[in-house]
Design a protein around this motif. Structure first.
Motif, PDB file in Angstrom:
ATOM      1  N   CYS A 146       4.620 -11.655  -1.808  1.00 27.10           N
ATOM      2  CA  CYS A 146       5.395 -11.138  -0.679  1.00 27.10           C
ATOM      3  C   CYS A 146       6.681 -11.954  -0.511  1.00 27.10           C
ATOM      4  O   CYS A 146       7.767 -11.397  -0.310  1.00 27.10           O
ATOM      5  CB  CYS A 146       4.592 -11.225   0.614  1.00 27.10           C
ATOM      6  N   ASN A 161       4.937  -3.504   4.270  1.00 25.38           N
ATOM      7  CA  ASN A 161       3.991  -4.052   3.300  1.00 25.38           C
ATOM      8  C   ASN A 161       3.028  -4.966   4.027  1.00 25.38           C
ATOM      9  O   ASN A 161       3.440  -5.740   4.891  1.00 25.38           O
ATOM     10  CB  ASN A 161       4.722  -4.867   2.224  1.00 25.38           C
ATOM     11  N   LYS A 216       1.436  -0.665   0.742  1.00 21.75           N
ATOM     12  CA  LYS A 216       2.753  -0.214   1.195  1.00 21.75           C
ATOM     13  C   LYS A 216       2.550   1.079   1.960  1.00 21.75           C
ATOM     14  O   LYS A 216       2.005   2.045   1.414  1.00 21.75           O
ATOM     15  CB  LYS A 216       3.681   0.014  -0.005  1.00 21.75           C
TER      16      LYS A 216
END
Length: 210
Positions: free
Chosen positions: A40, A123, A160
């Motif tokens: 991330c 996300n 997502k």
């Protein structure tokens, strides 16, 4: 003696030059929600590398603190930064910039919430192991009213999801996924729901701060 004078002058020049260079930078600090793993952080940093001239990037996955410096002459706005965070698939909670001229600008969480409207994409980390997990996770998320698109990557463990922010929220989606038996970044699945998963889907439980 001459040598000492030259060295002193060079040191003074370096100090002045360094200070001038530092003064020419705006320092941005953003609290980001949705950072669940090193992947991330990499995705967020990669997205911000689109801002040519960005320096001193620091990301703390645990706290969500994200900071960087940027040339003052480019006059990057907080709005531009917030939009870039969202383009990366994450949620800016608060944002602050300390300008090179000494002024400070801030965006509060409440103000950012008011800006959120229409379809947004986020996300978030969701634990799972296999294709069966993927089908279960995406089905649970898609069942939430307002969700328009969802995918989950079994390698990165990142879901997502796109949804209408005026109808639902990422929290609602995470709760529904947790009910299906999968831990998310912010919601832990009940022991019974996790226990009902097939053997191949028994992932390593996520740890949460108390």
């Amino acid at each position: 003696m001459k040598k000492s004078i030259i060295v002193s002058v060079l040191i003074m020049f370096a100090v002045v030059f360094g200070a001038t260079a530092q003064e020419g930078k705006d320092k941005f600090m953003v609290q980001v929600d949705g950072l669940g793993c090193p992947f991330c952080a990499y995705g967020l940093e990669k997205k911000f590398k689109e801002f040519k001239g960005i320096k001193n990037v620091k990301i703390d996955i645990e706290t969500g603190d994200f900071s960087f410096s940027y040339p003052a002459e480019k006059a990057l706005t907080l709005s531009d930064v917030e939009k870039q965070v969202e383009k990366a698939g994450y949620t800016p909670i608060t944002a602050k910039v300390e300008r090179a001229n000494g002024t400070v600008e801030e965006s509060s969480a409440a103000a950012m919430m008011q800006k959120t409207e229409g379809t947004v994409t986020k996300n978030v980390m969701v634990a799972g192991n296999c294709a069966m997990c993927e089908a279960r996770i995406t089905k649970a998320a898609a069942s939430v009213n307002g969700v328009t698109d969802v995918s989950w990557d079994k390698n990165t463990k990142i879901m997502k999801v796109s949804f209408d922010a005026g109808v639902t929220s990422l929290e609602n989606v995470e709760k529904e996924v947790a009910v299906a038996g999968h831990d998310t970044k912010n919601h832990k699945a009940h022991t019974d729901d996790y226990g009902n998963l097939p053997a191949c889907c028994k992932y390593e439980r996520l740890s949460y701060k108390k």
